[in-house]
Design an enzyme around this catalytic site. Structure first.
Site, PDB file in Angstrom:
ATOM      1  N   GLN A   1     -34.036 -33.881  26.159  1.00  0.00           N
ATOM      2  CA  GLN A   1     -34.974 -33.836  25.038  1.00  0.00           C
ATOM      3  C   GLN A   1     -34.301 -33.291  23.785  1.00  0.00           C
ATOM      4  O   GLN A   1     -33.758 -32.197  23.816  1.00  0.00           O
ATOM      5  CB  GLN A   1     -36.139 -32.932  25.437  1.00  0.00           C
ATOM      6  CG  GLN A   1     -37.215 -32.773  24.389  1.00  0.00           C
ATOM      7  CD  GLN A   1     -38.341 -31.873  24.879  1.00  0.00           C
ATOM      8  OE1 GLN A   1     -38.102 -30.969  25.663  1.00  0.00           O
ATOM      9  NE2 GLN A   1     -39.554 -32.109  24.432  1.00  0.00           N
TER      10      GLN A   1
ATOM     11  N   GLU B   1     -47.855 -18.510  21.463  1.00  0.00           N
ATOM     12  CA  GLU B   1     -48.562 -18.409  20.180  1.00  0.00           C
ATOM     13  C   GLU B   1     -48.993 -19.799  19.692  1.00  0.00           C
ATOM     14  O   GLU B   1     -50.118 -19.979  19.209  1.00  0.00           O
ATOM     15  CB  GLU B   1     -47.660 -17.734  19.135  1.00  0.00           C
ATOM     16  CG  GLU B   1     -47.457 -16.233  19.372  1.00  0.00           C
ATOM     17  CD  GLU B   1     -46.557 -15.895  20.554  1.00  0.00           C
ATOM     18  OE1 GLU B   1     -45.783 -16.772  20.996  1.00  0.00           O
ATOM     19  OE2 GLU B   1     -46.625 -14.757  21.054  1.00  0.00           O
TER      20      GLU B   1
ATOM     21  N   GLU C   1     -45.216 -32.482  28.550  1.00  0.00           N
ATOM     22  CA  GLU C   1     -44.300 -31.396  28.874  1.00  0.00           C
ATOM     23  C   GLU C   1     -45.063 -30.147  29.304  1.00  0.00           C
ATOM     24  O   GLU C   1     -44.764 -29.538  30.321  1.00  0.00           O
ATOM     25  CB  GLU C   1     -43.408 -31.078  27.666  1.00  0.00           C
ATOM     26  CG  GLU C   1     -42.422 -29.953  27.957  1.00  0.00           C
ATOM     27  CD  GLU C   1     -41.532 -29.614  26.767  1.00  0.00           C
ATOM     28  OE1 GLU C   1     -41.856 -29.995  25.632  1.00  0.00           O
ATOM     29  OE2 GLU C   1     -40.507 -28.950  26.997  1.00  0.00           O
TER      30      GLU C   1
ATOM     31  N   TYR D   1     -35.499 -32.201  20.550  1.00  0.00           N
ATOM     32  CA  TYR D   1     -36.615 -31.839  19.665  1.00  0.00           C
ATOM     33  C   TYR D   1     -36.217 -30.711  18.715  1.00  0.00           C
ATOM     34  O   TYR D   1     -36.079 -30.892  17.530  1.00  0.00           O
ATOM     35  CB  TYR D   1     -37.816 -31.403  20.509  1.00  0.00           C
ATOM     36  CG  TYR D   1     -38.810 -32.491  20.823  1.00  0.00           C
ATOM     37  CD1 TYR D   1     -38.404 -33.786  21.109  1.00  0.00           C
ATOM     38  CD2 TYR D   1     -40.183 -32.224  20.845  1.00  0.00           C
ATOM     39  CE1 TYR D   1     -39.333 -34.779  21.407  1.00  0.00           C
ATOM     40  CE2 TYR D   1     -41.110 -33.201  21.135  1.00  0.00           C
ATOM     41  CZ  TYR D   1     -40.694 -34.481  21.413  1.00  0.00           C
ATOM     42  OH  TYR D   1     -41.601 -35.448  21.702  1.00  0.00           O
ATOM     43  N   SER D   2     -36.027 -29.490  19.295  1.00  0.00           N
ATOM     44  CA  SER D   2     -35.809 -28.310  18.456  1.00  0.00           C
ATOM     45  C   SER D   2     -34.503 -28.415  17.682  1.00  0.00           C
ATOM     46  O   SER D   2     -33.555 -29.090  18.102  1.00  0.00           O
ATOM     47  CB  SER D   2     -35.747 -27.052  19.337  1.00  0.00           C
ATOM     48  OG  SER D   2     -36.931 -26.881  20.048  1.00  0.00           O
TER      49      SER D   2
END
Lengths: 399, 362
Positions: A132, A382, A250, A134-135
């Protein structure tokens, strides 16, 4: 006999005939317990591949996918029976990984016919392993802030930038990425979801050590990587919708993989208490720790019951906001389990390596450290609470 | 179906605000006789009593849904008392005569039988009561003092846990028998409980429930714990819903306070806890009917979870309401008072965690 009961009989007969004896009783059959596949996979027991092959022939590696893409076209209820029966025999899932759990379902929903035909059967057979992208260093919780550039050059995009937390990138064959195709639009609107072959020149994964030591995490650098435009999933500039749908898959997988072995957390803690604590008359002497184990065992059971309830309720094929609830609860539960395990271990929980510590304790300590990531990865607690507050409770946006 | 009826009934006629009326010291019963009659008419008291005795023969799962609806508005009518504290020991240990006499009128809501269980200083040592049953010329004499007996003011009979010459016993005692005196107590949750004193009350052999008294009492306590947990689930969900509603409407600094992340995250946490509570209560209630071997463990799970969650929700509800949450004029405070009372009834959290540990072999 109902259709479901008949199917259960059919599955039992299939497993009895085809499941290799050597694999029975070896696995909890969770969504990440099994053969991860891919071209770079180290050699495995031939029974693992035999198991994969017999399941693939029946469409049982990805049972809910349509037959033309390597699945069996089963309903979720039928698939649940298949997993139940495999779990009852302690069999691993024939194929696991981010392909099966994340990009597969996303391609089914958003992919072009060409992409589905190209990738899904290979995922179902465990031929290609996915990771993945993504970040990024500047896009963690604020994921829509992705900066990795994709510039159009005829039939190709040229990718430049860096992805981080690309788990198992060093062992993967393909990566699915969020990239920036338009930087003048609002940040969610200029993102494109694209598939990249890790063999393409300019792709370089590098491993990352964590506080728990070596880890599957990597960062992956992209330098003038040429990717065909046809590898875009969904529409150009509209990848945020696709990316968010994948995130729900996910979260759901993280939640259900933690809840996969009913009572296992409590059992593990009680075993630890047998090795590290004083007992009298069949009870743990330390009343505080005993009560804390009970508290944890109860949360674990209530969570398991919630997973069952959500599974029964789920009508549609895709996880929604309930996946946020499961993710928050499961990951915080897991952390508390390790914290309590460390308290039970006392001084023996401090070993990093070497003499004076046994292997179980050393592994537990690493897992304790690793568990701190559970409430960060896959969308931090969060972020999940933001989702619950807005999507479930309908609380207003922060001004 | 019945659950929906119950919900409509409480929303229409039994909003929590009526507690201000019911709690007055001169109120004769602490609940509404008319409303209780209506509940009985609708089948709430008959629901879990077998058809042979004029009931509907349904299980704890169905009863739990009724209690959950009543719990939303903290309705104090003696449905749980009748259907569990009275009916369960009679069903398990009553003689044919006792069953024939009491169960049909319990089902009809015409009689209230309650459990005289707790004593001063007893905490959870329910199997070692100080109330004594001693041999006498006519049979037995019962002496002792029970506290905070549910619906003591309206009870027609008490099932009294007591120590007999042969160990724990359950004696069925008429509320009007000579030597029985009842004194009303006033609690934070405004429930009409009372001290019940037994001063050498005459008890015949035939007034004692038959069979293993410990097993009957344990099953009654487990069922009562789950029934109360269902009530607590309804109450906690309603207190939470009211609080989320308030977060959306209360404006400070020019915006609804529900837009503040500090409050959003706490609300999300409560929501997650409520999901687990709902799962635990439903599983326990279902197990009572379908999986008796798993029931004691799940009963402990349901009650411990209900204790923690309802209290947490009720405390946060007041905090999020701010100053008005502290006023007697606002209803939200009733939920905190009830949460504390319910949390120490039929086993506090610590009790149920110890029981869970024991049932799990540590």
């Amino acid at each position: 006999m109902s259709d479901l009961e008949a199917f259960r009989e059919e599955v039992r007969a299939f497993l009895e005939e085809h499941a290799p004896k050597s694999l029975r009783g070896t696995s909890p059959c969770g969504p990440f317990d099994g053969y991860w596949g891919g071209k770079k996979h180290p050699p495995v027991d031939p029974d693992v591949l035999r198991w994969r092959d017999v399941c693939y022939e029946r469409g049982f590696t990805a049972p809910t996918w349509p037959r033309e893409y390597g699945g069996a076209g089963l309903s979720r209820k039928h698939a649940a029976i298949l997993w139940e029966e495999m779990r009852a025999m302690g069999l691993p899932r024939p194929v696991v990984g981010f392909g099966f759990a994340m990009i597969g379902p996303t391609l089914l929903e958003y992919g072009s016919e060409e992409l589905k035909r190209e990738h899904l059967p290979k995922i179902a057979r465990g031929e290609i392993r996915w990771c993945q992208g993504y970040s990024e260093p500047g896009a963690g919780s604020d994921l829509a802030n992705v900066q990795m550039r994709a510039e159009r050059d005829g039939d190709h995009f040229i990718l430049n930038g860096q992805k981080i937390w690309t788990s198992h990138a060093d062992k993967s064959d393909w990566i699915f990425c969020l990239v920036r195709t338009n930087s003048s639009a609002k940040k969610q609107q200029g993102i494109t979801f694209i598939l990249v072959d890790m063999e393409t020149p300019g792709v370089t994964p590098r491993k990352i050590d964590l506080i728990s030591g070596s880890s599957p995490f990597c960062e992956t650098f992209f330098e003038n990587v040429r990717v065909p435009v046809r590898n875009v999933v969904g529409e150009i500039d509209k990848g945020w919708t696709v990316g968010k749908a994948l995130l729900a898959h996910e979260r759901a997988n993280i939640g259900s993989s933690i809840g996969r072995m009913p009572g296992s957390g409590q059992r593990e803690l009680v075993d630890r208490a047998r090795r590290h604590l004083a007992w009298s008359e069949g009870k743990i002497e330390d009343a505080v720790l005993r009560e804390q184990i009970a508290e944890l065992g109860m949360i674990e059971e209530a969570f398991q019951l919630t997973l069952d309830r959500v599974a029964q309720k789920a009508q549609s094929g895709n996880p929604g906001s309930e996946s946020s609830i499961l993710k928050v609860v499961a990951t915080e539960l897991k952390q508390r389990r390790y914290e309590l395990g460390q308290a039970i271990g006392g001084l023996q929980s401090l070993g990093w390596e070497g003499p004076g510590f046994d292997a179980d304790d050393l592994a537990f300590t690493r897992e304790w450290l690793r568990s701190r990531a559970n409430t960060i990865e896959g969308g931090s607690s969060e972020i999940q609470r933001n989702i619950i507050a807005k999507q479930v409770l309908g609380l207003p946006e922060v001004k | 179906m019945l659950a929906e009826t119950a919900r409509k009934l409480v929303e229409g006629k039994a909003k929590v605000a009526r507690i201000r009326e019911l709690r007055r010291p001169d109120h004769p019963t602490g609940f509404s006789r008319e409303l209780f009659a209506e509940m009985a008419e609708l089948g709430f008291t008959a629901l879990s009593i077998p058809e042979d005795f004029g009931g509907m023969g349904l299980g704890l799962f169905d009863l739990a849904q009724i209690l959950e609806s009543l719990g939303r508005e903290l309705a104090p009518e003696p449905v749980l008392t009748t259907a569990v504290l009275g009916a369960v020991p009679l069903l398990r240990g009553g003689s044919d005569d006792q069953k024939q006499w009491f169960l049909p009128s319990l089902a009809a809501g015409e009689t209230v039988v309650t459990l005289a269980l707790d004593e001063a200083g007893m905490r959870d040592r329910w199997f070692s009561p100080k109330t004594r049953l001693e041999r006498s010329a006519e049979g037995f004499a019962l002496s002792g003092e029970k506290i905070q007996v549910a619906d003591a003011l309206v009870a027609d009979a008490f099932i009294v846990t007591c120590e007999s010459p042969s160990g724990l016993a359950l004696a069925l005692v008429d509320a009007k028998a000579p030597g029985v005196s009842i004194e009303r107590q006033f609690r934070v949750d405004s429930r009409a409980v009372g001290i019940v004193r037994f001063d050498g009350v005459a008890v015949r052999e035939s007034d004692l429930l038959q069979g293993d008294a410990r097993a009957i009492l344990q099953e009654t306590l487990d069922r009562a714990a789950v029934a109360l947990s269902a009530e607590m689930l309804g109450a906690a969900e309603k207190a939470f819903a009211d609080t989320v509603g308030y977060l959306k409407e209360r404006v400070q600094f020019g915006v609804p306070i529900g837009s503040f992340q500090a409050l959003q995250h706490r609300a999300a946490t409560l929501y997650c806890e409520l999901q687990l509570l709902r799962s635990a209560v439903m599983a326990a209630a279902r197990a009572a009917d379908e999986a008796p071997e798993a029931f004691p463990r799940l009963a402990a799970l349901a009650k411990a979870t209900a204790n923690e969650t309802f209290l947490h929700v009720a405390k946060e509800a007041i905090q999020m309401h701010g100053g008005v949450g502290m006023t007697d004029e606002f209803d939200i405070g009733f939920y905190l008072k009830r949460a504390q009372a319910a949390a120490v009834t039929f086993g506090d959290t610590s009790h149920h965690r110890r029981r869970w540990a024991e049932l799990n072999g540590y």
